[in-house]
Scaffold this motif. Structure first.
Motif, PDB file in Angstrom:
ATOM      1  N   ILE A 108      48.733 -12.937 -28.882  1.00 47.64           N
ATOM      2  CA  ILE A 108      47.815 -12.951 -30.019  1.00 47.64           C
ATOM      3  C   ILE A 108      47.689 -14.346 -30.617  1.00 47.64           C
ATOM      4  CG2 ILE A 108      47.434 -12.075 -32.355  1.00 47.64           C
ATOM      5  CD1 ILE A 108      46.864 -10.059 -30.151  1.00 47.64           C
ATOM      6  N   TYR A 109      48.815 -15.038 -30.747  1.00 48.03           N
ATOM      7  CA  TYR A 109      48.817 -16.360 -31.384  1.00 48.03           C
ATOM      8  C   TYR A 109      48.813 -17.502 -30.373  1.00 48.03           C
ATOM      9  CZ  TYR A 109      49.891 -13.859 -35.702  1.00 48.03           C
ATOM     10  OH  TYR A 109      49.849 -13.022 -36.789  1.00 48.03           O
ATOM     11  N   GLN A 110      48.857 -17.173 -29.090  1.00 50.08           N
ATOM     12  CA  GLN A 110      48.875 -18.159 -28.015  1.00 50.08           C
ATOM     13  C   GLN A 110      50.018 -19.166 -28.188  1.00 50.08           C
ATOM     14  OE1 GLN A 110      44.110 -17.825 -26.940  1.00 50.08           O
ATOM     15  NE2 GLN A 110      44.949 -19.843 -27.326  1.00 50.08           N
ATOM     16  N   LEU A 111      51.215 -18.624 -28.377  1.00 45.77           N
ATOM     17  CA  LEU A 111      52.400 -19.433 -28.602  1.00 45.77           C
ATOM     18  C   LEU A 111      53.262 -19.495 -27.357  1.00 45.77           C
ATOM     19  CD1 LEU A 111      53.482 -18.007 -32.084  1.00 45.77           C
ATOM     20  CD2 LEU A 111      52.009 -19.987 -31.630  1.00 45.77           C
ATOM     21  N   THR A 112      54.038 -20.551 -27.235  1.00 49.62           N
ATOM     22  CA  THR A 112      55.007 -20.646 -26.151  1.00 49.62           C
ATOM     23  C   THR A 112      56.214 -19.763 -26.470  1.00 49.62           C
ATOM     24  OG1 THR A 112      56.205 -22.504 -27.135  1.00 49.62           O
ATOM     25  CG2 THR A 112      54.319 -23.033 -25.720  1.00 49.62           C
ATOM     26  N   ALA A 113      56.948 -19.384 -25.448  1.00 49.98           N
ATOM     27  CA  ALA A 113      58.153 -18.582 -25.649  1.00 49.98           C
ATOM     28  C   ALA A 113      59.158 -19.322 -26.520  1.00 49.98           C
ATOM     29  CB  ALA A 113      58.768 -18.244 -24.292  1.00 49.98           C
ATOM     30  N   THR A 114      59.255 -20.627 -26.313  1.00 51.63           N
ATOM     31  CA  THR A 114      60.206 -21.428 -27.101  1.00 51.63           C
ATOM     32  C   THR A 114      59.883 -21.378 -28.578  1.00 51.63           C
ATOM     33  OG1 THR A 114      60.580 -22.928 -25.239  1.00 51.63           O
ATOM     34  CG2 THR A 114      61.162 -23.738 -27.438  1.00 51.63           C
ATOM     35  N   PHE A 115      58.599 -21.497 -28.903  1.00 57.44           N
ATOM     36  CA  PHE A 115      58.217 -21.516 -30.314  1.00 57.44           C
ATOM     37  C   PHE A 115      58.367 -20.137 -30.951  1.00 57.44           C
ATOM     38  CE2 PHE A 115      54.831 -22.138 -33.717  1.00 57.44           C
ATOM     39  CZ  PHE A 115      55.706 -22.819 -34.558  1.00 57.44           C
ATOM     40  N   VAL A 116      58.074 -19.068 -30.205  1.00 56.08           N
ATOM     41  CA  VAL A 116      58.307 -17.717 -30.734  1.00 56.08           C
ATOM     42  C   VAL A 116      59.779 -17.558 -31.101  1.00 56.08           C
ATOM     43  CG1 VAL A 116      58.339 -15.251 -30.209  1.00 56.08           C
ATOM     44  CG2 VAL A 116      56.381 -16.641 -29.510  1.00 56.08           C
ATOM     45  N   ASN A 117      60.663 -18.034 -30.230  1.00 54.29           N
ATOM     46  CA  ASN A 117      62.095 -17.938 -30.516  1.00 54.29           C
ATOM     47  C   ASN A 117      62.482 -18.772 -31.732  1.00 54.29           C
ATOM     48  OD1 ASN A 117      63.865 -16.326 -28.531  1.00 54.29           O
ATOM     49  ND2 ASN A 117      62.385 -17.312 -27.182  1.00 54.29           N
ATOM     50  N   GLU A 118      61.861 -19.923 -31.911  1.00 53.29           N
ATOM     51  CA  GLU A 118      62.124 -20.740 -33.096  1.00 53.29           C
ATOM     52  C   GLU A 118      61.754 -19.995 -34.373  1.00 53.29           C
ATOM     53  OE1 GLU A 118      60.237 -24.559 -32.966  1.00 53.29           O
ATOM     54  OE2 GLU A 118      61.026 -25.035 -30.973  1.00 53.29           O
ATOM     55  N   LEU A 119      60.604 -19.314 -34.353  1.00 51.67           N
ATOM     56  CA  LEU A 119      60.159 -18.581 -35.532  1.00 51.67           C
ATOM     57  C   LEU A 119      61.045 -17.366 -35.793  1.00 51.67           C
ATOM     58  CD1 LEU A 119      56.292 -18.771 -34.982  1.00 51.67           C
ATOM     59  CD2 LEU A 119      57.681 -20.127 -36.554  1.00 51.67           C
ATOM     60  N   LEU A 120      61.507 -16.726 -34.733  1.00 54.84           N
ATOM     61  CA  LEU A 120      62.433 -15.606 -34.899  1.00 54.84           C
ATOM     62  C   LEU A 120      63.742 -16.082 -35.529  1.00 54.84           C
ATOM     63  CD1 LEU A 120      61.937 -13.688 -31.520  1.00 54.84           C
ATOM     64  CD2 LEU A 120      61.062 -13.018 -33.766  1.00 54.84           C
ATOM     65  N   ASP A 121      64.220 -17.248 -35.118  1.00 56.90           N
ATOM     66  CA  ASP A 121      65.451 -17.792 -35.690  1.00 56.90           C
ATOM     67  C   ASP A 121      65.276 -18.106 -37.182  1.00 56.90           C
ATOM     68  OD1 ASP A 121      66.873 -17.587 -33.338  1.00 56.90           O
ATOM     69  OD2 ASP A 121      66.416 -19.624 -32.682  1.00 56.90           O
ATOM     70  N   LYS A 122      64.094 -18.536 -37.581  1.00 56.09           N
ATOM     71  CA  LYS A 122      63.836 -18.800 -39.000  1.00 56.09           C
ATOM     72  C   LYS A 122      63.878 -17.507 -39.808  1.00 56.09           C
ATOM     73  CE  LYS A 122      61.157 -23.065 -38.547  1.00 56.09           C
ATOM     74  NZ  LYS A 122      59.856 -23.752 -38.826  1.00 56.09           N
TER      75      LYS A 122
END
Length: 229
Positions: A177-191
């Motif tokens: 939906i947001y066209q994000l990389t897996a790495t960045f999704v994980n960064e946001l989950l960690d936040k």
């Protein structure tokens, strides 16, 4: 469009009125000046198979990164036939024209009299150049963990465990939906984990998150507008 964007709803005997999310946006960001609001509207549109089928297919099932308009038409035509027996080709072509003009800063047809530009171009999800379009990752500075929490809380999942891979891969995923990389999704989950809103567990190969808040999607919007803008 109001219904497709999730900011209005229609009920028999009542008529059309603002949805709970629409009312919150009206109260806190009526002129849609915060890009967080645009992301929310984009998410509602891209997840709305019934009211915005072409948008849903483009963000959830169309995998090509570089494409021409004709290639997009052929692909979506094939995908639509999985759901319906027939449909007007001109209607699909019109949808594609609108979608690409909504999200691409450099329109294929530039009208010198046209001064309006869709707010969705601010998301940077589609780039047009020399007859070809490209799906782009958005700038990390214009999206935050509250957008991810909004997605997670569209259904109350308190206590549920969710696979991180499912949030990254496949249709209706946050990455799609947001066209994000897996790495960045994980960064946001960690936040979100650091805010004690979710618990991320990557031990023993689990790779899951646990929802630790009972907020609904409407509550996420209010919390963001009140305290995190």
């Amino acid at each position: 469009w109001l219904k497709a964007l999730g900011i209005a709803e229609e009920k028999s005997g009542v008529g059309v009125k603002l949805s709970p999310i629409g009312q919150i946006i009206k109260d806190y960001d009526p002129y849609i000046e915060d890009i967080f609001t645009i992301w929310v509207l984009h998410s509602n549109l891209a997840m709305n198979f019934k009211e915005a089928t072409t948008w849903y297919l483009f963000f959830n099932e169309f995998d090509a990164l570089d494409f021409k308009k004709s290639q997009l038409f052929d692909s979506l035509k094939s995908q639509l036939l999985n759901y319906v027996e027939k449909f007007p080709p001109k209607s699909l072509q019109s949808d594609i024209d609108i979608l690409l003009n909504m999200y691409s800063k450099d329109k294929e047809i530039n009208d010198p009299e046209e001064k309006n530009q869709s707010p969705f171009t601010q998301l940077g999800l589609v780039k047009y150049r020399d007859g070809e379009y490209t799906k782009m990752h958005p700038d990390k500075r214009i999206i935050n963990e509250w957008n991810v929490l909004f997605e997670l809380m569209k259904e109350n999942k308190l206590g549920d465990s969710l696979s991180i891979s499912n949030l990254i891969e496949g249709k209706e995923s946050i990455a799609s939906i947001y066209q994000l990389t897996a790495t960045f999704v994980n960064e946001l989950l960690d936040k979100l984990d650091s805010r004690n809103l979710i618990k991320v567990n990557r031990t023993a190969g689990l790779d899951v998150i646990y929802i630790e808040t009972d907020m609904k999607s409407e509550d996420v919007l209010e919390e963001y507008y009140r305290n995190h803008r």
